[in-house]
Design an enzyme around this catalytic site. Structure first.
Site, PDB file in Angstrom:
ATOM      1  N   ASP A 125       0.863  -1.181   0.000  1.00 23.41           N
ATOM      2  CA  ASP A 125       0.000   0.000   0.000  1.00 23.41           C
ATOM      3  C   ASP A 125       0.903   1.235   0.000  1.00 23.41           C
ATOM      4  OD1 ASP A 125       1.063   0.137   2.482  1.00 23.41           O
ATOM      5  OD2 ASP A 125      -0.825   0.152   3.571  1.00 23.41           O
TER       6      ASP A 125
ATOM      7  N   ASP B 206      -8.063  -7.436   0.301  1.00 20.06           N
ATOM      8  CA  ASP B 206      -7.128  -7.733   1.382  1.00 20.06           C
ATOM      9  C   ASP B 206      -7.780  -7.349   2.694  1.00 20.06           C
ATOM     10  OD1 ASP B 206      -6.779  -4.721   1.044  1.00 20.06           O
ATOM     11  OD2 ASP B 206      -5.567  -5.124   2.822  1.00 20.06           O
TER      12      ASP B 206
ATOM     13  N   CYS C   6     -11.654 -29.578   5.253  1.00 22.42           N
ATOM     14  CA  CYS C   6     -10.711 -28.507   4.961  1.00 22.42           C
ATOM     15  C   CYS C   6      -9.324 -29.089   4.678  1.00 22.42           C
ATOM     16  CB  CYS C   6     -10.648 -27.551   6.155  1.00 22.42           C
ATOM     17  SG  CYS C   6      -9.378 -26.292   5.996  1.00 22.42           S
TER      18      CYS C   6
ATOM     19  N   CYS D 125      -6.465 -27.625   4.964  1.00 34.68           N
ATOM     20  CA  CYS D 125      -5.363 -26.929   5.644  1.00 34.68           C
ATOM     21  C   CYS D 125      -4.586 -27.908   6.528  1.00 34.68           C
ATOM     22  CB  CYS D 125      -5.883 -25.752   6.474  1.00 34.68           C
ATOM     23  SG  CYS D 125      -6.387 -26.193   8.145  1.00 34.68           S
TER      24      CYS D 125
ATOM     25  N   CYS E 288      -6.425 -28.869   9.941  1.00 31.44           N
ATOM     26  CA  CYS E 288      -7.523 -29.832   9.843  1.00 31.44           C
ATOM     27  C   CYS E 288      -7.024 -31.173   9.307  1.00 31.44           C
ATOM     28  CB  CYS E 288      -8.638 -29.281   8.957  1.00 31.44           C
ATOM     29  SG  CYS E 288      -9.477 -27.865   9.698  1.00 31.44           S
TER      30      CYS E 288
ATOM     31  N   HIS F  92      -5.278 -22.184   9.081  1.00 29.20           N
ATOM     32  CA  HIS F  92      -6.635 -22.596   8.733  1.00 29.20           C
ATOM     33  C   HIS F  92      -7.411 -21.435   8.101  1.00 29.20           C
ATOM     34  CE1 HIS F  92     -10.628 -24.297   8.797  1.00 29.20           C
ATOM     35  NE2 HIS F  92     -11.021 -23.123   9.285  1.00 29.20           N
TER      36      HIS F  92
END
Lengths: 587, 414
Positions: free
Chosen positions: B91, B270, B308, B310, B313, B339
């Site tokens: 930014d 974002d 999931c 991830c 998980c 996650h």
């Protein structure tokens, strides 16, 4: 070669793996190498043997997790084969939550450890926590969880152990964490209770009518060597392990003839010896993840133990076992750590593994290997160094080119990365090791394989849609060889992360420090096992230890400075937060 | 930048794009996690990459203070410094000047603020913001804009919009002469507050400069404004922005906001929300957020979401273990951070697949039913999606929820 096959006939079903220790080389006192071997019941897993060369290390957990590591880091970290779980944080709930885990290997599965790779042991208390506690009783140990102190009876402990099925269980021990000095009466009580509580854990399981067979795996029990700072109390405790039991006592642990027959290894928790118990007021908070006990790291070597308080001689011998303790007032000097450990081990068989927790420097580790023959150390000090921003940087044996610096200062054992001098230092964390990215075939300098020095790209990133293959395909075609090491994380980057309170700093530092500790112990094993003649091996090892002590600063001053810097940064943040709650981190 | 629209939704304005930057290809629409100070909280860059994330954000304001431009220059830019080999966006620092410093004084020259180190007056000009971003070396850089709170009313809003256009010109000039246009891409930021007329004026001016900008952000939102106003401004901007430029909605991170924005034609967003909420013990799921601090998770041996992918998980980590460690151990934050980042990526990846397979309206309907089916749909989402031809209420009998409708687990009573 001596071998201790720990074949108790205690029947606890086939859930427990077989644990053996093979002493390849070494004797009662002095450097030794061996192998810890854990064999899981063959119906468990295809890969059911875990082999750990000793001397080696274990890593402790905080609330069941390796500090600062996510599960993938635990699995990929170098050298982590033995993880100790202290159970007390789970006493916040009744019954403790891990006991709800169903299926085989509940402790491994609850905490996500790999049963093909990790030996997981279970102790009630965190062996590094020496803060003052309410006294233990005749039939309970005071344990600490966030909701306060909990009384745990030997029966409770036995049931937790049998439910959680750890690979190794530590028997309860009556270690006084009340203000020193402790009376002789208290010491006597301590060793009597500790022996009785060990006996309780060694009792065979009820309701097992079928007679045990030779090959039945048993619960693997380590016992903390009680006796505090009294050599005679320590000797008395060891004798109580080896003396043949009679009557009711013998019946209770039948068919063991003495307690030691059921013991898989000996542990020495130095925390209670290192420091006077600190008041409980400063409760552990790992909230920021980097809380360390105020008094930790304050004593660096065994010599300092001479300053620890000596128990008074209040009280007179009252029981049979206490009559074996000589009056402590006869001792003119407090015994050294060496003397304490020798007193405990002298009456015991040579070929059982010896574990020491709360060592505080590589120097202390090397001396305990040289003078006693300790086989396993805990990695707590290396993790604490990571907590306060220190990247360890030492190597054993010391290479010949590592001579003293021109000004005859000893080398620090690591880098205090809070120091402003690292702000522009774009090299990897250690001088003693190469980063994987910078390795060359010609260099003899070893590579540090940790996630900070030798990061590797993920080979199979998660794909979130069918077109994601374009992201990964195109990227790996860009000449990035996925097998290669990426450039190391630099001191400058870690310095930045520490000063901006980024947790990633501690993750990378734990990975690195554990790898350096692993390399230290690998070096130790190479030296000891490199010489067939035991006396020669001991002499060469002793020379290398002396050289290490000459080159590296054993006062660990870098840790003191780092802790001061760490505090400054932490308090600066807390003050800032007090001024404006919303000031940190916006979008 | 190579930017290519590869699929469009037949009903809504949603689209799938391929954006190739100096550090690889990122498929859009995507969510960008925020690494404020050159680290995704608690993770290593290799972990972030393993989650299938190819574009993250650094904050210019923070990196300029620490480690500072000198260090970044010596390191050869922020990619090298933090070991991130994928795409990076920075930014301009303008938002933090306003949100972090009470003493910022905006003049035509730039933003005058008190240095947080020594309190000395410090000027951040558009030229300086761009040259700091050149040192950082991000693949996408943002113009310095004159940011006012989205709740501001009166002439200040118009002044800020007009100034943002003038500052864009100065940023373009600084960027054009830098010789870095092949590696770094400048985005303009559409301002104009909540006033559609001002937004139109800003869009006119910025679209005029299309040849000098690689993409457009929609700024000045997500600051507490009414959601029904929020989506209308997003729609107005997304409708008018050129279709051959990526559109980036700043500060948007709730799953329902993301999907509404995607349906309105937004490609990128974002927010610190998924990583920050992880540190407070909240796991994001397709059935709504789970506050793992709550007592009801104490004994739950279930993972957060068994479907999931991830690492948390997939390792079978139970809610009980998470309950035991979140907000106490850093490892608890790490477990929830990975996650939540994967959840965000799954929401957006699912949208990409659905658009490609011409079933995006169905994807929206099934997402909202899973996420809000127990409580009712936020009315603003229903309105927003109706504006692009998707009626969430079709065939469902659920109440409409007024206000933001954000789903949250507040207490043990929940």
């Amino acid at each position: 070669m001596a071998q201790a096959q720990l074949e108790g006939a205690q029947r606890v079903g086939s859930r427990f793996p077989k644990f053996t220790f093979i002493l390849d080389q070494g004797k009662q006192f002095g450097p030794r190498v061996g192998r810890l071997c854990l064999t899981r019941p063959s119906n468990c897993l295809p890969n059911h043997v875990i082999d750990i060369r000793t001397p080696n290390f274990l890593i402790g957990t905080s609330r069941g997790v390796v500090p600062h590591f996510s599960r993938d880091h635990v699995h990929s970290a170098n050298g982590i084969s033995w993880i100790n779980v202290s159970f007390e944080s789970f006493l916040e709930q009744t019954p403790p939550v891990p006991t709800y885990q169903a299926g085989s290997q509940p402790l491994h599965n609850f905490l996500g450890f790999d049963s093909s790779k990790h030996i997981v042991s279970l102790s009630l208390r965190d062996p590094l926590d020496a803060r003052e506690m309410p006294p233990n009783g005749n039939s309970h140990v005071s344990a600490l969880c966030m909701r306060g102190v909990r009384k745990v009876t030997p029966a409770d402990w036995r049931s937790y152990v049998l439910t959680m099925q750890p690979d190794i269980a530590f028997a309860l021990s009556d270690t006084p964490f009340t203000a020193a000095p402790h009376s002789q009466k208290r010491l006597t009580k301590s060793i009597e209770r500790s022996a009785a509580w060990l006996a309780d854990l060694l009792r065979p399981l009820e309701n097992t009518d079928d007679s045990p067979t030779e090959s039945t795996p048993t619960l693997n029990v380590f016992v903390h060597m009680a006796g505090g700072t009294s050599t005679s109390a320590r000797r008395a405790f060891s004798h109580s392990l080896t003396e043949t039991l009679h009557g009711l006592e013998a019946n209770a642990v039948k068919p063991l003839r003495c307690l030691d027959e059921g013991v898989a290894g000996y542990s020495f928790d130095l925390a209670a010896l290192h420091v006077r118990p600190a008041p409980l007021s400063t409760h552990h908070d790992r909230g920021g993840g980097i809380e360390i006990a105020e008094n930790s790291l304050s004593l660096q070597n065994s010599e300092s133990l001479a300053q620890t308080p000596t128990p008074n001689t209040a009280g007179t011998p009252t029981s049979l076992s206490s009559s074996m303790i000589e009056p402590l007032s006869f001792l003119s000097l407090a015994p050294t750590l060496d003397e304490l450990l020798r007193a405990s081990l002298d009456p015991l068989p040579v070929a059982k593994p010896r574990l020491v927790t709360d060592v505080r420097s590589p120097h202390e580790i090397l001396r305990l290997i040289r003078d006693i023959g300790v086989d396993v150390f805990d990695a707590g000090w290396a993790v604490k160094a990571a907590d306060i921003g220190v990247a360890l940087d030492f190597i054993f044996p010391v290479p010949s080119e590592h001579d003293n610096s021109p000004d005859h200062r000893k080398r620090d054992i690591g880098h205090n990365l809070y120091d402003a001098k690292y702000a522009h230092d774009f090299v990897s964390l250690t001088d003693a090791f190469l980063a994987g990215h910078n390795r060359t075939s010609s260099s003899k300098t070893p590579v540090c394989p940790c996630a900070a020095c030798s990061p590797v790209s993920s080979t199979s990133p998660i794909q979130h849609s069918k077109v994601d293959v374009q992201s990964h395909q195109a990227h790996s075609d860009d000449g990035t060889n996925r097998e290669q090491f990426l450039p190391p994380f630099t001191r400058a980057y870690l310095h930045h992360l520490l000063h901006t309170h980024e947790m990633s700093a501690h993750t990378l530092l734990v990975a690195h420090n554990v790898a350096v500790l692993d390399a230290l112990l690998t070096g130790v094993r190479t030296i000891i096992s490199g010489h067939a003649d035991q006396n020669e091996a001991a002499a060469i090892f002793a020379r290398e230890v002396t050289r290490f002590e000459e080159v590296y600063d054993g006062t660990m001053s870098v840790l003191h400075t780092a802790r001061d810097n760490w505090k400054d940064v932490k308090y600066a943040r807390e003050n800032k937060d007090a001024r404006s709650v919303h000031s940190t981190e916006v979008q | 930048m190579q930017f290519e629209v590869i699929a469009k939704c037949h009903t809504t304005r949603a689209r799938v794009c391929r954006m190739k930057l100096a550090h690889g290809v990122t498929m859009l629409p995507t969510f960008m996690p925020v690494a404020t100070q050159a680290a995704i909280k608690g993770l290593t860059p290799q972990q972030v990459e393993s989650l299938g994330i190819t574009l993250i954000l650094n904050n210019t304001y923070h990196l300029n203070l620490r480690p500072g431009i000198k260090v970044l220059d010596e390191a050869g830019g922020a990619h090298n410094f933090q070991g991130w080999n994928r795409n990076l966006l920075t930014d301009s620092g303008g938002f933090q000047l306003v949100s972090l410093s009470k003493f910022t004084d905006i003049t035509e020259d730039g933003a005058l603020f008190a240095s947080p180190f020594n309190g000395e007056p410090t000027m951040l000009t558009p030229e300086e913001s761009i040259s700091i971003q050149h040192s950082i070396g991000a693949d996408i850089i943002m113009q310095l804009d004159d940011v006012v709170s989205s709740l501001t009313v009166g002439p200040r809003v118009g002044e800020a919009m007009h100034r943002s256009v003038r500052w864009l010109d100065r940023c373009i000039e600084q960027h054009e002469k830098s010789g870095r246009k092949d590696k770094q891409n400048l985005f303009a930021i559409v301002q104009g507050g909540l006033d559609p007329a001002l937004r139109d004026l800003c869009l006119d001016a910025m679209i005029e400069r299309k040849d000098q900008v690689a993409g457009y952000a929609i700024g000045g939102l997500s600051g507490g404004e009414e959601k029904d106003v929020f989506w209308k401004i997003i729609k107005q901007c997304a409708d008018r922005l050129p279709s051959d430029r990526p559109r980036y909605s700043m500060g948007v991170g709730f799953a329902e906001d993301l999907l509404v924005c995607v349906a309105l034609g937004v490609d990128m967003a974002d927010c610190v929300f998924p990583t920050r909420t992880a540190r407070f013990g909240v796991a994001l799921t397709f059935k709504g957020p789970l506050n793992l601090k709550l007592g009801k998770h104490t004994k739950s041996m279930e993972p957060i979401d068994k479907n999931c992918p991830c690492p948390t998980c997939a390792s079978g980590m139970s809610r009980a273990v998470l309950h035991h460690i979140v907000t106490i151990e850093t490892a608890g934050a790490h477990a929830l951070t990975v996650h939540n980042l994967v959840f965000q990526a799954q929401v957006m990846g699912g949208a990409r697949d659905a658009i490609l397979e011409a079933r995006f309206p169905e994807y929206l309907r099934s997402f909202f039913f899973d996420y809000f089916g127990d409580a009712g749909y936020p009315e603003w989402c229903v309105n927003a999606l109706r504006s692009v031809g998707v009626d969430l209420m079709q065939g469902v009998d659920l109440p409409l929820v007024q206000g933001s409708g954000v789903k949250w687990e507040y207490s043990d009573a929940a």
